[in-house]
Scaffold this active site. Sequence first.
Site, PDB file in Angstrom:
ATOM      1  CD  GLU A  94       6.461  -5.283  -0.079  1.00 48.04           C
ATOM      2  OE1 GLU A  94       5.375  -5.747  -0.473  1.00 48.04           O
ATOM      3  OE2 GLU A  94       6.669  -5.023   1.117  1.00 48.04           O
ATOM      4  CE1 TYR A 127       1.513  -3.208  -0.725  1.00 44.44           C
ATOM      5  CE2 TYR A 127       2.655  -4.795  -2.127  1.00 44.44           C
ATOM      6  CZ  TYR A 127       2.444  -4.232  -0.882  1.00 44.44           C
ATOM      7  OH  TYR A 127       3.171  -4.648   0.187  1.00 44.44           O
ATOM      8  CG  ASP A 153      -1.383  -5.225   1.337  1.00 45.84           C
ATOM      9  OD1 ASP A 153      -2.124  -4.542   2.097  1.00 45.84           O
ATOM     10  OD2 ASP A 153      -0.539  -6.033   1.775  1.00 45.84           O
TER      11      ASP A 153
END
Length: 371
Positions: free
Chosen positions: A38, A121, A139
Amino acid sequence: MDEQQAFFSRELLRWYHENRRDLPWRRGHNPYYTWVSEIMLQQTRVDTVIPYFERFISKFPTATALADAKEEDVLKAWEGLGYYSRARNLQAAAREVKERYAGEVPDDVAAVSSLKGIGPYTAGAIMSIAFNRNEPAVDGNVMRVLSRFFRLHDDIAKPSTRVKIEKVARALIPDGHASHFNQALMELGALTCTPKSPSCLLCPVMEHCEGRLAGEELLLPIKTKAKPPKPEVRFAALVEGMGRHEGQLLIRKRPDTGLLARMWELPHVLAQKQTSKGSTTQEAAMDQVRELLFQEGIHAEPVEAYCDAEHTFSHIQWQMRVYRCKALSEMALPPGYAYIEREHMAEYAFPNLFVKLIQGYFEEQQSVRNG
DNA sequence: AACGCGGGGAT
DNA sequence: ATCCCAGCGTT
């Protein structure tokens, strides 16, 4: 949950089951893999990330291994990915995970959120994907998909819109399926509901997509463009030293804070407008350079226009007119100033535009000397 | 809320 | 060659 919401979640999960990509970080359920992927995926495409992820995990297989690594090795593994503070923050956070959580990513949204480099996020992505917690992970893909499906006209460039869409996304999570649902939402945005030309006819939820039904799929999401950078005319002084500073150039260090903090540069000054049209005559420009040198306590005077240079930041565009100046004495330098010679450029950090200017100057000088 | 931070793909 | 992409930390 109303019928439209239930339809969306049900059909999206069904679609994801058959269309999910086989990605390295999706094999198994390792929270550290989710975390690393991520961070890498922020502002970076999947195809670019895959080889970096594989190398990174083989070098640093666990959070503890990453915590114990040398920072330069971590940066080396990140080389080419860009946004290098992501790598520094990731390692700093890995060290905190090692110290405070025995090397295991905590299954706790507050603990994860407080780690360096993990914002709303990424915290939602880790909590949902790795731990299947009912947290939204909003996102750019998710804002686009949900803006279109629910025909939301909020400006996604505004931070408050992300907060609003997080509420929408949270309400859509089918209980117990947060991991697959959140990944499905992002996968749909990446593969089908794309920014430029969405493949609506292949979309599993097109029948109830309000944006498409209104013919607005290309209009949504609404996103105000960043305003173009404001042009600033600046006059810079390329001061050639004399005596023991022969062949050297005068540079100065920028302030500790703000734009280009603590970087070195050529002395320069914002142009004062001289005419109603905003243009400045050559004589007036030279006067401003002379005034700059005087104000800074530099015993030098402008000689002639040397070149123009341009540099664009996110909000400012420097249009720099560089004037060749000559020192009039071997003066003591004011604080924050230095003379530099070609061989020692590597010891000073310059913004790119000054690297080009200064290197260009030194190369020109050398070719003059070589005839 | 505004700004800085890289690199890559699309056009 | 130019436009577009976009999450987090800092100020």
